[in-house]
Design a protein around this motif. Structure first.
Motif, PDB file in Angstrom:
ATOM      1  N   LEU A   1      11.186   4.522   8.363  1.00 51.25           N
ATOM      2  CA  LEU A   1      12.529   5.390   8.856  1.00 51.25           C
ATOM      3  C   LEU A   1      12.245   7.045   8.823  1.00 51.25           C
ATOM      4  CD1 LEU A   1      15.040   3.775   6.098  1.00 51.25           C
ATOM      5  CD2 LEU A   1      14.840   3.315   8.440  1.00 51.25           C
ATOM      6  N   ASP A   2      13.066   7.552   9.434  1.00 52.41           N
ATOM      7  CA  ASP A   2      12.731   9.070   9.927  1.00 52.41           C
ATOM      8  C   ASP A   2      12.816   9.645   8.396  1.00 52.41           C
ATOM      9  OD1 ASP A   2      13.150  11.799  10.402  1.00 52.41           O
ATOM     10  OD2 ASP A   2      14.711  11.439  12.010  1.00 52.41           O
ATOM     11  N   PRO A   3      11.674  10.508   8.154  1.00 46.94           N
ATOM     12  CA  PRO A   3      11.435  11.234   6.801  1.00 46.94           C
ATOM     13  C   PRO A   3      12.727  12.092   6.585  1.00 46.94           C
ATOM     14  CG  PRO A   3       9.658  10.960   7.888  1.00 46.94           C
ATOM     15  CD  PRO A   3      10.542  10.757   9.022  1.00 46.94           C
ATOM     16  N   ALA A   4      13.297  12.456   7.700  1.00 49.84           N
ATOM     17  CA  ALA A   4      14.600  13.486   7.260  1.00 49.84           C
ATOM     18  C   ALA A   4      15.819  13.019   7.099  1.00 49.84           C
ATOM     19  CB  ALA A   4      14.853  14.156   8.817  1.00 49.84           C
ATOM     20  N   LEU A   5      15.833  11.725   7.198  1.00 49.53           N
ATOM     21  CA  LEU A   5      17.233  10.651   6.583  1.00 49.53           C
ATOM     22  C   LEU A   5      17.329  10.832   5.184  1.00 49.53           C
ATOM     23  CD1 LEU A   5      16.685   7.453   8.357  1.00 49.53           C
ATOM     24  CD2 LEU A   5      18.628   8.960   8.906  1.00 49.53           C
ATOM     25  N   ALA A   6      18.662  10.966   4.686  1.00 50.88           N
ATOM     26  CA  ALA A   6      18.820  11.252   3.404  1.00 50.88           C
ATOM     27  C   ALA A   6      18.497  10.316   2.282  1.00 50.88           C
ATOM     28  CB  ALA A   6      20.750  11.198   3.224  1.00 50.88           C
ATOM     29  N   VAL A   7      18.258   8.933   2.847  1.00 49.49           N
ATOM     30  CA  VAL A   7      17.762   8.014   1.895  1.00 49.49           C
ATOM     31  C   VAL A   7      16.414   8.277   1.630  1.00 49.49           C
ATOM     32  CG1 VAL A   7      16.983   6.301   3.752  1.00 49.49           C
ATOM     33  CG2 VAL A   7      17.763   5.596   1.581  1.00 49.49           C
ATOM     34  N   MET A   8      15.559   8.878   2.534  1.00 46.07           N
ATOM     35  CA  MET A   8      14.198   9.101   2.432  1.00 46.07           C
ATOM     36  C   MET A   8      14.014  10.323   1.402  1.00 46.07           C
ATOM     37  SD  MET A   8      12.689   6.700   3.637  1.00 46.07           S
ATOM     38  CE  MET A   8      10.995   7.127   3.278  1.00 46.07           C
ATOM     39  N   ARG A   9      15.035  11.179   1.603  1.00 45.13           N
ATOM     40  CA  ARG A   9      15.120  12.382   0.445  1.00 45.13           C
ATOM     41  C   ARG A   9      15.519  12.268  -0.886  1.00 45.13           C
ATOM     42  NH1 ARG A   9      18.181  15.903   2.653  1.00 45.13           N
ATOM     43  NH2 ARG A   9      18.930  14.786   4.340  1.00 45.13           N
ATOM     44  N   ALA A  10      16.276  11.188  -1.282  1.00 46.91           N
ATOM     45  CA  ALA A  10      16.610  10.923  -2.286  1.00 46.91           C
ATOM     46  C   ALA A  10      15.751  11.108  -3.516  1.00 46.91           C
ATOM     47  CB  ALA A  10      17.136   9.436  -2.209  1.00 46.91           C
ATOM     48  N   ILE A  11      16.304  11.668  -4.850  1.00 51.54           N
ATOM     49  CA  ILE A  11      15.363  11.848  -5.863  1.00 51.54           C
ATOM     50  C   ILE A  11      14.540  10.571  -6.267  1.00 51.54           C
ATOM     51  CG2 ILE A  11      15.349  12.200  -8.312  1.00 51.54           C
ATOM     52  CD1 ILE A  11      17.725  14.271  -7.753  1.00 51.54           C
ATOM     53  N   GLY A  12      13.257  10.767  -6.355  1.00 51.26           N
ATOM     54  CA  GLY A  12      12.533   9.442  -6.803  1.00 51.26           C
ATOM     55  C   GLY A  12      11.653   9.024  -5.564  1.00 51.26           C
ATOM     56  N   VAL A  13      12.180   9.013  -4.452  1.00 48.56           N
ATOM     57  CA  VAL A  13      11.556   8.647  -3.113  1.00 48.56           C
ATOM     58  C   VAL A  13      10.511   9.670  -2.762  1.00 48.56           C
ATOM     59  CG1 VAL A  13      11.773   8.021  -0.675  1.00 48.56           C
ATOM     60  CG2 VAL A  13      13.372   7.345  -2.219  1.00 48.56           C
ATOM     61  N   PRO A  14      10.499  10.963  -2.456  1.00 44.75           N
ATOM     62  CA  PRO A  14       9.170  11.591  -2.303  1.00 44.75           C
ATOM     63  C   PRO A  14       8.295  11.607  -3.464  1.00 44.75           C
ATOM     64  CG  PRO A  14      11.315  12.969  -1.825  1.00 44.75           C
ATOM     65  CD  PRO A  14      11.732  11.556  -2.633  1.00 44.75           C
ATOM     66  N   GLU A  15       8.838  11.642  -4.490  1.00 48.86           N
ATOM     67  CA  GLU A  15       7.930  11.486  -5.829  1.00 48.86           C
ATOM     68  C   GLU A  15       6.814  10.178  -6.010  1.00 48.86           C
ATOM     69  OE1 GLU A  15      10.952  14.666  -6.358  1.00 48.86           O
ATOM     70  OE2 GLU A  15      10.921  12.080  -5.769  1.00 48.86           O
ATOM     71  N   LEU A  16       7.583   9.118  -5.657  1.00 48.71           N
ATOM     72  CA  LEU A  16       6.926   7.770  -5.759  1.00 48.71           C
ATOM     73  C   LEU A  16       6.123   7.429  -4.526  1.00 48.71           C
ATOM     74  CD1 LEU A  16       9.575   5.744  -7.361  1.00 48.71           C
ATOM     75  CD2 LEU A  16       7.452   6.659  -8.518  1.00 48.71           C
ATOM     76  N   THR A  17       6.745   8.224  -3.489  1.00 48.45           N
ATOM     77  CA  THR A  17       5.983   7.938  -2.135  1.00 48.45           C
ATOM     78  C   THR A  17       4.486   8.480  -2.285  1.00 48.45           C
ATOM     79  OG1 THR A  17       7.718   8.168  -0.652  1.00 48.45           O
ATOM     80  CG2 THR A  17       5.681   8.720   0.362  1.00 48.45           C
ATOM     81  N   GLY A  18       4.161   9.585  -2.880  1.00 51.22           N
ATOM     82  CA  GLY A  18       3.055  10.298  -3.297  1.00 51.22           C
ATOM     83  C   GLY A  18       2.227   9.384  -4.073  1.00 51.22           C
ATOM     84  N   VAL A  19       2.778   8.540  -4.842  1.00 47.79           N
ATOM     85  CA  VAL A  19       1.885   7.538  -5.646  1.00 47.79           C
ATOM     86  C   VAL A  19       1.455   6.542  -4.966  1.00 47.79           C
ATOM     87  CG1 VAL A  19       1.954   5.848  -7.507  1.00 47.79           C
ATOM     88  CG2 VAL A  19       3.242   7.951  -7.717  1.00 47.79           C
TER      89      VAL A  19
END
Length: 326
Positions: free
Chosen positions: A249-267
């Motif tokens: 999905l587009d990283p700019a979408l709200a669902v991709m910026r929800a708390i926890g998504v960027p943090e766990l994406t790094g893992v």
């Protein structure tokens, strides 16, 4: 008269009575979902059906079951819940989108003879549904692209000239709001204030609102935020993010910026450890709760009941909620 009594009181729309709408608002992890269920169960014990309606901007997404702390079947306590997981993550749910859906859902619940109980902490959603939305024309795509390409300092300097009233109300470092204000004035010829005085579509005038705002002791709330994020990881948040990433999905979408998504994406991408992600996710949750707390304390009308306790627990709040004046 208690809240439960007020919501259970008979009314006649044909005679001009406004149908009831309960609202339980609060920061994340404040226990508002449990309170909504407790109130609904009390109404049903009195013979009046109740339906819980979601007003949380993360819980609207079907892709965020764990990371939004969406109520499970057990959490729902036998009460019908609507607008939870109603949007696919590929489609952003704006405040206007949600407000239209919520207004229709509330009208349907009333038509069924039931009491809607709105629950959530997204202030913009709630305000848009009650007060309406400014009829801002579509922004010219070229203007939007040009504005969004500006460094925030340049955008703010331009806003000071083109819409000084709005600029005075914004932080010079608020990239999103500064860009929005500048693109509106450049695309429409009028500032945001002009459009916001012409709001339309709100349902606040058509319902008998019974609002309650939960404002727990902050240290208790922050401890809950930390525990919540840890529990999310235990319950499968990492797999939930993996499934999201697989959708590309587009990283700019709200669902991709929800708390926890960027943090766990790094893992998942090997950029940092799971423990680091938990620490970052917990901090992001606390920061969000703090912003919600501040907004809910100061922005809603003064006559909205604010329930504040030092010795905060769900039993005490439920007792207050079922007793305080309707």
């Amino acid at each position: 008269m208690s809240t439960a009594n007020s919501l259970d009181a008979p009314y006649d729309i044909s005679a001009g009575d406004r149908p009831p709408l309960a609202l339980i608002a609060g920061p994340t992890a404040s226990g508002k979902s449990d309170c909504a269920v407790a109130l609904a169960q009390e109404l049903e014990r009195r013979g009046r059906r109740a339906v819980v309606v979601n007003a949380d901007s993360s819980q609207v997404y079907a892709d965020l079951t764990v990371l939004s702390a969406r109520p499970t079947e057990a959490d729902m306590g036998g009460i019908e819940h609507r607008l939870f997981g109603a949007w696919d993550g590929a489609q952003s749910c704006s405040a206007a989108d949600w407000a239209r859906a919520a207004a229709g859902t509330i009208a349907q619940v009333h038509a069924e003879g039931a009491v809607p109980i709105l629950v959530g902490g997204t202030g913009l959603y709630i305000r848009t549904m009650l007060d309406g939305i400014a009829p801002i024309p579509a922004i010219d795509p070229d203007i939007r692209e040009a504005v969004r390409a500006l460094p925030v300092a340049e955008a703010y300097a331009a806003l000071l000239v083109e819409d000084p009233e709005r600029a005075a109300r914004l932080s010079p470092a608020d990239t999103t709001r500064v860009a929005r204000a500048l693109e509106v004035v450049r695309s429409t010829g009028h500032g945001l204030t002009h459009w916001q005085t012409q709001t339309e579509g709100g349902i606040g005038h058509a319902v008998a609102l019974h609002p309650a705002i939960l404002l727990p002791e902050r240290q208790w709330l922050y401890a809950r935020c930390d525990l919540r994020f840890e529990r999310m990881v235990e319950r499968g948040a990492l797999a939930e993010v993996e499934a999201l990433l697989a959708r590309d999905l587009d990283p700019a979408l709200a669902v991709m910026r929800a708390i926890g998504v960027p943090e766990l994406t790094g893992v998942i991408k090997g950029e940092w450890t799971l423990q680091t992600a938990i620490e970052r996710g917990s901090q992001a949750t606390r920061n969000y709760a703090k912003r919600q707390f501040t907004w809910l304390r100061h922005q809603p009308p003064a006559d909205w009941h604010r329930l504040q306790c030092e010795n905060y627990n769900s039993n005490a709040i439920n007792d207050i909620l079922l007793r305080f004046p309707g």
